[in-house]
Design a protein around this motif. Sequence first.
Motif, PDB file in Angstrom:
ATOM      1  N   GLY A  69       4.895 -41.546 -23.771  1.00  0.00           N
ATOM      2  CA  GLY A  69       4.942 -40.498 -22.594  1.00  0.00           C
ATOM      3  C   GLY A  69       4.500 -41.049 -21.402  1.00  0.00           C
ATOM      4  O   GLY A  69       5.240 -40.984 -20.307  1.00  0.00           O
ATOM      5  N   LEU A  82       7.057 -43.363 -19.780  1.00  0.00           N
ATOM      6  CA  LEU A  82       8.181 -42.888 -19.417  1.00  0.00           C
ATOM      7  C   LEU A  82       8.019 -42.007 -18.212  1.00  0.00           C
ATOM      8  O   LEU A  82       8.766 -42.187 -17.194  1.00  0.00           O
ATOM      9  CB  LEU A  82       8.698 -41.813 -20.513  1.00  0.00           C
ATOM     10  N   GLY A  83       6.710 -41.392 -18.152  1.00  0.00           N
ATOM     11  CA  GLY A  83       6.432 -40.606 -16.825  1.00  0.00           C
ATOM     12  C   GLY A  83       6.276 -41.703 -15.556  1.00  0.00           C
ATOM     13  O   GLY A  83       6.781 -41.382 -14.474  1.00  0.00           O
ATOM     14  N   VAL A 138       4.477 -36.825 -20.063  1.00  0.00           N
ATOM     15  CA  VAL A 138       5.551 -37.340 -19.187  1.00  0.00           C
ATOM     16  C   VAL A 138       5.544 -36.661 -17.890  1.00  0.00           C
ATOM     17  O   VAL A 138       5.511 -37.247 -16.752  1.00  0.00           O
ATOM     18  CB  VAL A 138       6.968 -37.284 -19.976  1.00  0.00           C
TER      19      VAL A 138
END
Length: 278
Positions: A107, A110-111, A167
């Motif tokens: 996560g 991706l963030g 995220v």
Amino acid sequence: MIDFFIPLEDWINIGFERVSYFLSPFLRAASGFLGTLIDGFETLLLWPPEIVIMTVVALLVWWLANYRLAIFAFVGLLLTAGLDIWAPTMSTVALALSGTAVSLLVGIPLGIFASQSKVVERILRPIMDFMQTLPSFVYLIPAVMFFGMGKVSALVAIMIFAMPPAVRLTTLGIREVSGEMVEAARAFGSGRWQTLKDVQLPLALPTIMAGVNQCIMMALAMTVIASMIGGGGLGNVVLRSMQTLNIGMGAVGGLGIVILAILLDRLTESISKKMKKD
């Protein structure tokens, strides 16, 4: 009358079977890795005597937070041992922390990418919306379809359920960093990724920690639901109490979950406050 149309559920079942067949080598490797991760956490928590784990956790909480939370941690864990739910409690901690670790491992990067690219953000936003609005029980279906019953499928369901806050809040924290700070870093010759590493990520850490907090809480909540597919732990205690109408057993299992939830929530909150002060 002849029915020329295949029901939608049959199409979905066929699709899952085809995907499972083509992904079977990857799924076996992922299942082995995730199973080893959970077993390693459980062994680490269950092998030493209970008093050793209680003391180590209390000292660690004291170092990371404060002595009051350390006392609560020691007394809370002592209570779980006294109520004879020590093993399920440690199993729940192992499953929740494993799920949180995998969720953050996926996560947070991706963030970060979403914060640096509007295209990535536009792609991820509807996916995150879909994941957060989907009923929690539905997460169990693809996990069981791909990994079967057991702790690995429970971990996959936890990871999918708990990942969206990590995220979203990582992206939000980085985007909220003052534009003046970013421009000042670039004026001194910092590149895009150097500015991200040295300026944006440190300033976004409190918001990212809020995402970590939400990720842990959602992972812990999902461990109870995941007991339906073999997750074990305190969720299994609650599930058995519902099946046998044993109110006392359900209260004991629920008390163990509440102790863990309060401890983990206050701990991550204290760490986040320390980061803001620094």
